[in-house]
Design an enzyme around this catalytic site. Sequence first.
Site, mmCIF file in Angstrom:
data_model
loop_
_atom_site.group_PDB
_atom_site.id
_atom_site.type_symbol
_atom_site.label_atom_id
_atom_site.label_comp_id
_atom_site.label_asym_id
_atom_site.label_seq_id
_atom_site.Cartn_x
_atom_site.Cartn_y
_atom_site.Cartn_z
ATOM 1 C CG LEU A 155 30.963 23.390 6.768
ATOM 2 C CD1 LEU A 155 30.493 24.329 5.659
ATOM 3 C CD2 LEU A 155 31.999 24.082 7.645
ATOM 4 C CG ASP A 274 12.985 23.031 9.438
ATOM 5 O OD1 ASP A 274 12.657 22.988 10.645
ATOM 6 O OD2 ASP A 274 13.859 22.306 8.945
#
Length: 431
Positions: A155, A274
Amino acid sequence: MKRKLLLFLLMLLLILHKPISTLASPYPFAPSPQVPPFSPFPNSMSASSPGIVMGAEQRQMDSHKKMVIAIAIASTSLGAVILSVLCIWIYHTKYPSKSKGKNVQRSDAEKGLTSAPTLSKFSSIKLVGKKGCVPIIDYKQIEKATGNYKESNILGEGGFGCVYKARLEDNLEVAVKKLHCENPCAEQEFENEVELLSKIQHPNVISLLGCSSNEDTRIIVYELMHNGSLETQLHGPSHGSALTWHLRMKIALDTARGLKYLHEHCYPAVIHRDLKSSNILLDTKFNAKLSDFGLAITNGTQNKNNIKLSGTLGYVAPEYLLDGMFLEHEKQLLQNFNCYLFEAMPQLTDRSKLPNIVDPVIKDTMDPKHLYQVAAVAVLCVQPEPSYRPLIADVLHSLIPLVPVELGGTLKVAQLPQQVLPGNPHEDSSP
């Protein structure tokens, strides 16, 4: 707490609504005194005995006084109880205790704020232990569920490994992150993410289902987000065609809600460090959830010796990077990002130029006032001076009016003004 207080008041009222005669007696369940037998003497004879009459009147007055005193005491007690309850309720409403905040994760879980499946429902999934409160899944079962980590099941890819689509027994679809932990940083990210996500439950934060390990391999199992990442939706094969203006605003609002939860409702606060489009995942209804907490910290401090763990360059606040020692290619990446930002800034702040940087897929599909407001928020969020940037709560409140009610905001789409952006070829030019 409110329900308990109301129930307590109701019980008091029920007690105080008993007959007054019962309240006046110290033994409410004692048998009542017997009624004196009927006097055979006529009333005139009774009237001729003033001592007896006066004694009866005195007893009646004493009984009346006792009744008044009992009523006064009961009323005063009830008033004091009601006043105390009101004071406690006002205090807890206005000054919620820290202990309530510390237990917010457990309360959210009890309220069902996350819709991710729990492994306890699937008896055929083999669990071999627990890491804290996180189930440890048999590694062989995960290996089988991913087709032995078949390439077609990938993915996404990260710095230390890949994320695979997997189907566990009982037809449970999950996402499996496989980390290669020969690097100590990968081991640290694994430990950090499992520890944090095991304590967090929120509709806009990815749900951790379990973990596993095998030699130098570490596995994290999450709920599967069927629409992938925001990055894939925007820059993949569909090029953002599935994301209307309102869906994009919903995704921004969901992201802000997730961040507000991390910053203001987790104790201590969680700083993601992040946040980028590849770490914002979308479910079947395009509900957005924050993911990848490997670099997150639980306070605002940062060790300068640990500057390499400050997140992806270009996506973190510049003050996090000021004292860092970077390699040449890292400096170049940071410079390139700043160039993009500086090029976009004049167009973000000029309404006549703003339509030029709008994604062509959604151009001319929104109210221009809404576009201007989003641009203004974006400009504030990237100010070099930290004190000029808004809190995430302020960003959240500015986005809510831009999202339709059915998508979680307050905007009533039917009432949108029929406006178009400057330069729209379909604009009606009639006077």
